[in-house]
Write an enzyme that holds these catalytic residues in place. Structure first.
Site, short mmCIF file in Angstrom:
data_model
loop_
_atom_site.label_atom_id
_atom_site.label_comp_id
_atom_site.label_asym_id
_atom_site.label_seq_id
_atom_site.Cartn_x
_atom_site.Cartn_y
_atom_site.Cartn_z
N LYS A 188 31.79 -15.25 8.22
CA LYS A 188 32.40 -16.13 7.23
C LYS A 188 33.91 -15.88 7.14
CE LYS A 188 28.48 -18.15 6.08
NZ LYS A 188 27.28 -17.57 6.61
C1 LIG Z 1 25.86 -17.86 5.85
C2 LIG Z 1 25.18 -18.91 5.05
C3 LIG Z 1 24.20 -18.62 4.09
C4 LIG Z 1 23.59 -17.26 3.91
O1 LIG Z 1 24.43 -16.24 3.76
P1 LIG Z 1 24.00 -14.74 4.17
O2 LIG Z 1 25.09 -13.92 3.59
O3 LIG Z 1 23.92 -14.69 5.66
O4 LIG Z 1 22.68 -14.46 3.52
C5 LIG Z 1 23.69 -19.65 3.32
N1 LIG Z 1 24.09 -20.91 3.50
C6 LIG Z 1 25.01 -21.24 4.41
C7 LIG Z 1 25.43 -22.67 4.52
C8 LIG Z 1 25.57 -20.27 5.25
O5 LIG Z 1 26.47 -20.63 6.15
#
Ligand SMILES: *Cc1c(COP(=O)(O)O)cnc(C)c1O
Length: 376
Positions: A188
């Site tokens: 992210k």
């Molecule tokens: C990354 C992501 C998640 C989940 O996040 P994690 O930290 O990996 O549990 C949920 N929704 C979207 C759209 C994502 O890109």
């Protein structure tokens, strides 16, 4: 590093952050403690002063939001089929059922024009997703939510650092009844390795949020404790929070650099290749990803393999989730969401991360030209 393998993403961690993590490791206190508190305070400042609590993942964050919104068995929740499967999995996790609404083929986000027709009497909430960091239109979204009395849980996993009407995502664009969920997974725009954060609405008790995060335990000053609600185990560590604090210092630079690189892609991609480009938004989006659609008929697997041979990593985000067997077993089938299916089958994420060089974008563009069938 320009001629080494170029992954589709890579985190940027500076030496100061590495030193801060080492200091936490030496401190004798490595789980949730002062760094988590400092991180929550900094996140709250970013989100207009709203209460924020940190978690071990964005998925755990979403799940706690669902519980705080009292979504459960017998309820339905509206979301998009073109997202990371976590978005829909948390709906199932709390015993509710997803109602999927096809995407707008231009933004690739949930089609706001189709939401109202999909609302059922048992619909409790909407989970909008800002795919690739391009925000869903908050004005239109909250007009629908307020008119139809639906709770909003923003899955802003990809849009930390993005904004709407000049205010960062995480601020309230509703009547302060909305939840905003962030993920700080390694891919992210801001990372803690793994982690997440939940921005709370005004009518939700932050203490309950904390109990759902850690076994339902309430502690008293005399050392006693009580458990009156079933909580999970999804607290963030101080190790992770130290990374997040180090990352926050660079957030504005990260976003600006991503925008510049996205602009370079628009300048450099040969339009004759027939790729469908993303929305050219340089105000709201945080450019979490730069996603293009391959021309109809392109074999995506072969394209990805050719790019890899040329030293370029390409991602797929995402196959439409209703075609996973878990969701087909709920009755979803091919043909249900034609835009999500066409786009999910043709989409690829090109390399985009803050430490990339302009020359890396040029490398990707040359590789695109060499990898598409017309030029083979
Ligand atoms: C990354 C992501 C998640 C989940 O996040 P994690 O930290 O990996 O549990 C949920 N929704 C979207 C759209 C994502 O890109």
């Amino acid at each position: 590093m320009s001629q080494g393998f170029l992954p589709f993403t890579r985190p940027s961690i500076d030496e100061e952050t590495i030193a801060d993590v080492a200091a936490v490791l030496r401190s004798g206190w490595i789980t949730s403690g002062p760094k988590v508190q400092a991180f929550e305070t900094a996140l709250s400042a970013h989100c207009g002063g709203r209460p924020v609590r940190a978690f071990s993942s964005g998925t755990a964050t979403l799940e706690v939001a669902m519980r705080l919104a009292k979504v459960g068995a017998g309820d339905t929740v509206i979301t998009t089929p073109l997202t990371w499967v976590a978005t829909a999995n948390v709906i199932l996790e709390v015993g509710a059922r997803p109602i999927l609404v096809d995407i707008d083929p231009v933004t690739r986000n949930i089609d706001l024009d189709r939401i109202e027709a999909a609302i059922a009497p048992d619909t409790k909430a909407i989970i909008p997703v800002d795919l690739a960091g391009l925000p869903v239109d908050r004005d239109r979204l909250y007009a629908i939510a307020e008119r139809r009395h639906l709770r909003v849980i923003e899955d802003a996993a990809q849009s930390f650092g993005a904004s709407w009407n000049g205010r960062p995502i995480g601020n309230s664009f509703g009547a302060n009844r909305d939840f905003v969920s962030f993920s700080f997974h390694a891919n992210k725009n801001l990372t803690t390795g793994e982690g997440g954060a939940l921005v709370l609405p005004a009518d939700v008790d932050a203490g309950l949020c904390e109990r759902l995060r850690l076994q339902g335990v309430r502690r008293f000053a005399d050392g006693g404790m009580e458990v009156d609600v079933l909580g999970g185990k999804s607290n963030m560590t101080d190790i992770a929070a130290a990374i997040g604090l180090g990352q926050l210092k660079h957030l504005a630079d990260f976003t600006a650099r991503r925008r510049d690189l996205a602009r370079r892609y628009f300048e450099c991609i040969d339009r004759d290749l027939g790729l469908e480009l993303p929305v050219a938004d340089f105000t709201c989006s945080n450019w979490h990803m730069f996603q293009v659609l391959l021309p109809a008929g392109t074999d995506r697997g072969r394209f990805i393999a050719r790019m890899k041979d040329l030293g370029i990593g390409v991602g797929v985000h995402y196959p439409p989730l209703h075609l996973f067997s878990l969701y087909r077993a709920l009755g979803f089938k091919p043909g249900d969401f034609p835009h999500a299916e066409r786009i999910g089958a043709a989409i690829v994420s090109l390399p985009l991360f803050p430490s990339m060089l302009d020359s890396d974008v040029e490398r990707v563009c040359s590789a695109l030209a060499a990898s598409l069938p017309e030029s083979a």
